[in-house]
Design an enzyme around this catalytic site. Sequence first.
Site, PDB file in Angstrom:
ATOM      1  N   ARG A 168     -15.278 107.058  82.008  1.00 54.61           N
ATOM      2  CA  ARG A 168     -14.600 106.869  80.710  1.00 54.61           C
ATOM      3  C   ARG A 168     -14.920 105.526  80.068  1.00 54.61           C
ATOM      4  O   ARG A 168     -14.124 105.002  79.282  1.00 54.61           O
ATOM      5  CB  ARG A 168     -13.075 106.976  80.853  1.00 54.61           C
ATOM      6  CG  ARG A 168     -12.615 108.380  81.166  1.00 54.61           C
ATOM      7  CD  ARG A 168     -11.115 108.429  81.392  1.00 54.61           C
ATOM      8  NE  ARG A 168     -10.714 109.768  81.748  1.00 54.61           N
ATOM      9  CZ  ARG A 168      -9.888 110.518  81.009  1.00 54.61           C
ATOM     10  NH1 ARG A 168      -9.365 110.069  79.910  1.00 54.61           N
ATOM     11  NH2 ARG A 168      -9.584 111.721  81.407  1.00 54.61           N
ATOM     12  N   ARG A 191     -14.918  93.165  77.847  1.00 49.34           N
ATOM     13  CA  ARG A 191     -14.636  91.816  78.304  1.00 49.34           C
ATOM     14  C   ARG A 191     -14.964  91.685  79.789  1.00 49.34           C
ATOM     15  O   ARG A 191     -15.451  90.656  80.241  1.00 49.34           O
ATOM     16  CB  ARG A 191     -13.178  91.454  78.023  1.00 49.34           C
ATOM     17  CG  ARG A 191     -12.751  90.162  78.689  1.00 49.34           C
ATOM     18  CD  ARG A 191     -11.755  89.377  77.894  1.00 49.34           C
ATOM     19  NE  ARG A 191     -12.421  88.548  76.903  1.00 49.34           N
ATOM     20  CZ  ARG A 191     -11.834  87.578  76.218  1.00 49.34           C
ATOM     21  NH1 ARG A 191     -10.569  87.338  76.404  1.00 49.34           N
ATOM     22  NH2 ARG A 191     -12.498  86.861  75.344  1.00 49.34           N
ATOM     23  N   GLY A 226      -8.036  93.753  80.076  1.00 53.05           N
ATOM     24  CA  GLY A 226      -7.752  95.075  79.523  1.00 53.05           C
ATOM     25  C   GLY A 226      -9.009  95.776  79.036  1.00 53.05           C
ATOM     26  O   GLY A 226      -9.185  96.978  79.239  1.00 53.05           O
ATOM     27  N   SER A 278      -2.074  84.958  72.471  1.00 51.73           N
ATOM     28  CA  SER A 278      -3.046  85.223  71.402  1.00 51.73           C
ATOM     29  C   SER A 278      -2.388  85.267  70.027  1.00 51.73           C
ATOM     30  O   SER A 278      -3.054  85.154  69.002  1.00 51.73           O
ATOM     31  CB  SER A 278      -3.750  86.558  71.665  1.00 51.73           C
ATOM     32  OG  SER A 278      -2.792  87.606  71.706  1.00 51.73           O
ATOM     33  N   ASP A 279      -1.073  85.453  69.993  1.00 54.89           N
ATOM     34  CA  ASP A 279      -0.318  85.497  68.741  1.00 54.89           C
ATOM     35  C   ASP A 279       1.116  85.151  69.086  1.00 54.89           C
ATOM     36  O   ASP A 279       1.461  85.085  70.270  1.00 54.89           O
ATOM     37  CB  ASP A 279      -0.414  86.896  68.096  1.00 54.89           C
ATOM     38  CG  ASP A 279       0.018  88.012  69.049  1.00 54.89           C
ATOM     39  OD1 ASP A 279      -0.731  88.280  70.003  1.00 54.89           O
ATOM     40  OD2 ASP A 279       1.095  88.585  68.861  1.00 54.89           O
ATOM     41  N   VAL A 330      -6.099  89.462  83.772  1.00 50.21           N
ATOM     42  CA  VAL A 330      -6.404  88.352  82.859  1.00 50.21           C
ATOM     43  C   VAL A 330      -6.393  88.925  81.452  1.00 50.21           C
ATOM     44  O   VAL A 330      -7.298  89.651  81.071  1.00 50.21           O
ATOM     45  CB  VAL A 330      -7.775  87.687  83.135  1.00 50.21           C
ATOM     46  CG1 VAL A 330      -7.639  86.542  84.093  1.00 50.21           C
ATOM     47  CG2 VAL A 330      -8.804  88.664  83.653  1.00 50.21           C
ATOM     48  N   GLY A 331      -5.336  88.647  80.718  1.00 49.40           N
ATOM     49  CA  GLY A 331      -5.206  89.289  79.414  1.00 49.40           C
ATOM     50  C   GLY A 331      -4.584  88.382  78.383  1.00 49.40           C
ATOM     51  O   GLY A 331      -4.477  87.168  78.584  1.00 49.40           O
ATOM     52  N   MET A 391       1.610  94.342  77.882  1.00 48.43           N
ATOM     53  CA  MET A 391       1.868  95.771  78.080  1.00 48.43           C
ATOM     54  C   MET A 391       1.450  96.313  79.448  1.00 48.43           C
ATOM     55  O   MET A 391       1.336  97.527  79.614  1.00 48.43           O
ATOM     56  CB  MET A 391       1.181  96.581  76.961  1.00 48.43           C
ATOM     57  CG  MET A 391       1.620  96.143  75.571  1.00 48.43           C
ATOM     58  SD  MET A 391       0.907  97.121  74.230  1.00 48.43           S
ATOM     59  CE  MET A 391       1.809  98.657  74.430  1.00 48.43           C
ATOM     60  N   HIS A 401     -10.810 108.530  88.679  1.00 47.43           N
ATOM     61  CA  HIS A 401     -11.106 107.591  87.597  1.00 47.43           C
ATOM     62  C   HIS A 401     -12.074 106.487  87.985  1.00 47.43           C
ATOM     63  O   HIS A 401     -12.376 105.610  87.163  1.00 47.43           O
ATOM     64  CB  HIS A 401      -9.795 106.982  87.076  1.00 47.43           C
ATOM     65  CG  HIS A 401      -8.785 108.018  86.714  1.00 47.43           C
ATOM     66  ND1 HIS A 401      -7.839 108.479  87.619  1.00 47.43           N
ATOM     67  CD2 HIS A 401      -8.614 108.738  85.580  1.00 47.43           C
ATOM     68  CE1 HIS A 401      -7.121 109.408  87.034  1.00 47.43           C
ATOM     69  NE2 HIS A 401      -7.564 109.595  85.811  1.00 47.43           N
TER      70      HIS A 401
HETATM   71  N1  HPA Z   1       2.733  92.664  71.932  1.00 45.48           N
HETATM   72  C1  HPA Z   1       2.323  93.330  72.998  1.00 45.48           C
HETATM   73  N2  HPA Z   1       1.217  93.040  73.643  1.00 45.48           N
HETATM   74  C2  HPA Z   1       0.475  92.027  73.200  1.00 45.48           C
HETATM   75  C3  HPA Z   1       0.849  91.293  72.090  1.00 45.48           C
HETATM   76  C4  HPA Z   1       2.034  91.622  71.424  1.00 45.48           C
HETATM   77  O1  HPA Z   1       2.415  91.009  70.418  1.00 45.48           O
HETATM   78  N3  HPA Z   1      -0.107  90.341  71.873  1.00 45.48           N
HETATM   79  C5  HPA Z   1      -1.026  90.513  72.842  1.00 45.48           C
HETATM   80  N4  HPA Z   1      -0.685  91.528  73.645  1.00 45.48           N
END
Ligand code: HPA
Length: 241
Positions: A44, A25, A21, A209-210, A95-96, A186, A5
């Site tokens: 890939r 980026r 990820g 991010s959320d 870094v995510g 994840m 890979h």
């Molecule tokens: N769930 C899983 N992974 C993520 C999320 C989430 O809400 N936001 C950013 N990465």
Amino acid sequence: MATPHIDAELGDFAPAVLMPGDPKRAERMAELILDSARMVTDVRGMMGFTGVYAGEGPHHGKPLSIMGSGMGMPSIAIYATELFRFFGVERIVRVGTAGGISPAVSVGDVVIASGAHTTSSMNELRIPGTHFSAVADLAMASAALHAAAGAADVFAGPIISADHFYFAVPGQLDAMVAHGVLAVEMEAASLYGVAAEHGTGALAVLTVSDHLTKQGADMTSAERETRFQGALSLAVAAAFA
Ligand code: HPA
């Protein structure tokens, strides 16, 4: 020697690698923080770059690589294993982004993942008869914390690495909140397991991010950029720990 890979040679990667990820980026980060960057692999479309750190401070001019990990634990495990095992990499900093779980953290905050619970079975077989603890490299985590200098929007603590983005078992979210889980993403648990397997270092530095349990204002794009820069400076400190 290329691996399945990664189409690169030993010496193409620096001992320290930052891993977002998204490979796009990785490309933007390389433009932003590396001097003399060159692409060393793109199998890939998973681009990896090596150059020297262009930022100010004690790490200016040190070799640094940046490569995408893809999404999910199997993907980051493939790249991290090949980097540690075949390309002389010693430290990987993911870094995510992550979804906020604890009401203590808000969108835009940075989470240094001291450890990662997981819904994945990837670490289950590592030590037979044992529930493996996926923990960060302490020296790297403390370098990131030190670089944060007590900033109110930086948190260190446990996260969860989930296999599902869109699915949770009923009650799971409440139990996570009750157990002080800061955020969900994840990848970290498998990265930490792979690092343990190779006697190398790993850390995840995540921007929220959320948020899954709390309503809040979304970030403007300007805010997003500033916050990301903040997280990046902590990640760089950890990469050179
Ligand atoms: N769930 C899983 N992974 C993520 C999320 C989430 O809400 N936001 C950013 N990465």
